[in-house]
Design a protein around this motif. Structure first.
Motif, PDB file in Angstrom:
ATOM      1  N   ASP A   7      48.959  -3.628  22.883  1.00  0.00           N
ATOM      2  CA  ASP A   7      48.300  -2.787  23.881  1.00  0.00           C
ATOM      3  C   ASP A   7      46.862  -3.218  24.077  1.00  0.00           C
ATOM      4  N   ILE A   8      46.674  -4.055  25.064  1.00  0.00           N
ATOM      5  CA  ILE A   8      45.314  -4.486  25.387  1.00  0.00           C
ATOM      6  C   ILE A   8      44.789  -3.483  26.421  1.00  0.00           C
ATOM      7  N   SER A   9      43.490  -3.242  26.425  1.00  0.00           N
ATOM      8  CA  SER A   9      42.948  -2.284  27.395  1.00  0.00           C
ATOM      9  C   SER A   9      43.143  -2.815  28.825  1.00  0.00           C
ATOM     10  N   LYS A  12      46.812  -4.208  30.243  1.00  0.00           N
ATOM     11  CA  LYS A  12      47.447  -5.500  29.990  1.00  0.00           C
ATOM     12  C   LYS A  12      48.292  -5.437  28.715  1.00  0.00           C
ATOM     13  N   SER A  13      49.373  -4.672  28.774  1.00  0.00           N
ATOM     14  CA  SER A  13      50.191  -4.524  27.579  1.00  0.00           C
ATOM     15  C   SER A  13      51.454  -5.360  27.715  1.00  0.00           C
ATOM     16  N   GLY A 135      48.027 -13.118  21.940  1.00  0.00           N
ATOM     17  CA  GLY A 135      46.582 -12.914  22.000  1.00  0.00           C
ATOM     18  C   GLY A 135      45.892 -13.457  23.224  1.00  0.00           C
ATOM     19  N   GLN A 154      46.390 -12.848  29.087  1.00  0.00           N
ATOM     20  CA  GLN A 154      47.484 -12.352  28.258  1.00  0.00           C
ATOM     21  C   GLN A 154      48.846 -12.672  28.883  1.00  0.00           C
ATOM     22  N   VAL A 225      43.529  -8.298  18.096  1.00  0.00           N
ATOM     23  CA  VAL A 225      43.267  -8.587  19.512  1.00  0.00           C
ATOM     24  C   VAL A 225      43.116  -7.290  20.322  1.00  0.00           C
ATOM     25  N   GLU A 226      43.870  -6.259  19.932  1.00  0.00           N
ATOM     26  CA  GLU A 226      43.732  -4.972  20.634  1.00  0.00           C
ATOM     27  C   GLU A 226      42.314  -4.421  20.487  1.00  0.00           C
ATOM     28  N   GLU A 229      39.591  -8.189  22.197  1.00  0.00           N
ATOM     29  CA  GLU A 229      40.304  -9.227  22.933  1.00  0.00           C
ATOM     30  C   GLU A 229      39.471 -10.496  23.103  1.00  0.00           C
ATOM     31  N   ARG A 235      37.615 -10.417  16.080  1.00  0.00           N
ATOM     32  CA  ARG A 235      38.628 -11.455  16.297  1.00  0.00           C
ATOM     33  C   ARG A 235      38.263 -12.767  15.597  1.00  0.00           C
TER      34      ARG A 235
END
Ligand SMILES: NC(=O)c1ccc[n+]([C@@H]2O[C@H](COP(=O)([O-])OP(=O)(O)OC[C@H]3O[C@@H](n4cnc5c(N)ncnc54)[C@H](O)[C@@H]3O)[C@@H](O)[C@H]2O)c1
Ligand SMILES: [Zn+2]
Length: 355
Positions: A7-9, A12-13, A135, A154, A225-226, A229, A235
């Motif tokens: 789950d990237i902010s 972008k999941s 990642g 991503q 990475v969550e 990023e 990281r």
């Protein structure tokens, strides 16, 4: 099969699916079905040769020559032009079928083609399954250094089929093991102990053990990475062994050591530095090195320590001419250190240089 959600902010999941046969048994088309308007599969000659049956004739495929020396701009142009030729539009996707070299290049091309299209990672090396496919770092090398140009982009999904490991040369497996050991040292003492017990199964290519270990590594990387990023701070711990390792790779000559082999030597150097600085106990250094030995990773590099030391300053992680290294404090815990003592860094490198 295991599923890891990343789950990237900014929405972008994506999901990482890990399992034996998930791509090889069903075929690429089935895995990708319904995604995007059309696609271009990017792979290399070795993978294309071994997995021809995965590439149905109606899927456009671009086959690149294999190897790190191919990770260069001219191939990005080839991929982008291949995308035009295949009629890819903004709703299309690029599929990276291969190791980290293919993944980094296909991801980079996808990030700039028509200002960005989706890409799917189908990693075929252990290293790509636990590291490069997760990642969103993409890029190419320059003659001046590795990974000097690239983007954060991503993937839309990752399909890690462990059965690809069966055809991997032993040396490539060892490279992936170096990155796996890295996760244990930087973040997870339980993973590290599991590796001490399970290394023999990994070396014997037990795919069910791989599935568990790969899933754990992907979760650990995804957690990092969550939170960070774009590598603002945290990281950077994923670069454990890499400042030393990239310099080893460069001085030994690109191609002499694979990425993972060089990182393994880099981890030994970083731990040596930590012990000399009173930051790590010699017992824990021995435990790390013992596991690297068990995995069959190289123990030294034939090169001058001074050259490796100065090569560390051209690494892009060295900010404004100042070195920053990741130092282990215990198995499962590391710390970032700016401007480490030059004499100690040099002696740590010397400890693993042979004439
Ligand atoms: N993007 C990231 O976050 C990230 C992280 C780590 C490493 N990397 C990059 O990854 C690259 C290294 O990746 P790699 O070790 O996968 O190298 P690679 O892509 O060169 O693959 C290694 C070799 O194995 C062959 N191969 C691939 N799959 C195979 C299979 N299933 N059976 C038999 N042969 C197979 C390839 O043709 C190649 O010869 C480096 O360029 C490194 O910078 C990127
Ligand atoms: Zn790496």
């Amino acid at each position: 099969m295991k599923k890891i959600a990343v789950d990237i902010s900014h929405g972008k999941s994506y999901q990482i699916l890990i399992g034996e046969g998930i791509v090889v048994e069903k075929g690429l088309a089935a895995v990708l079905c319904g995604r995007g308007s059309s696609c271009l599969v990017v792979t290399d000659r070795n993978v294309a040769g071994l997995y021809k049956k995965l590439l149905p004739p109606k899927m456009r495929t671009l086959v690149l020559p294999p190897g790190e020396k191919e990770k260069k701009f001219s191939n990005i142009e080839r991929i982008c032009r291949g995308a035009v030729e295949s009629g890819l539009d903004r709703g299309s996707q690029v599929v990276a079928l291969g190791g980290g070299v293919v993944g980094d290049m296909a991801g980079f091309a996808a990030s700039i083609y028509m200002r960005g299209v989706d890409y799917v990672q189908v990693p075929t090396t252990v290293l790509a399954m636990v590291d490069s496919s997760v990642g969103g770092k993409t890029g190419v090398d320059l003659p001046e250094g590795k990974n000097l140009v690239g983007t954060f982009w991503q993937p839309a999904a990752v399909f890690a089929d462990t059965s690809f490991i069966r055809t991997l040369p032993a040396r490539e497996i060892r490279c992936g093991l170096a990155e796996i050991i890295k996760y244990g040292v930087i973040l997870d003492p339980r993973l590290f102990s599991a590796l001490e017990k399970g290394m023999k199964f990994l070396l014997a290519c037990d795919l069910s053990v791989y599935e568990k270990i790969i899933a754990r590594c992907c979760r650990l990387k995804a957690d990092v990475v969550e939170k960070d990023e774009k590598e603002g701070g945290l990281r950077a711990i994923l670069n454990y062994g890499h400042s030393f390792g990239h310099a080893v790779e460069k001085v030994a000559g690109f191609g002499k050591f694979s990425h993972g082999e060089a990182v393994g030597i880099g981890m030994r150097m970083a731990a040596k530095f930590a012990v000399a600085s009173g930051m790590l106990s010699p017992q824990e250094e021995r435990r790390q090195n013992g596991l690297l030995d068990m995995a069959g990773l190289p123990k030294s590099v034939k090169a001058s320590a001074e050259k490796i030391y100065s090569a560390m300053f051209s690494d892009k992680k060295a900010r404004a001419g100042r070195l920053r290294i990741v130092v282990p404090r215990a198995i499962g815990r590391v710390e970032l250190l700016d401007s480490p003592d030059p004499g100690r860094v040099l002696s740590a490198i010397e400890a693993y240089c042979s004439p």
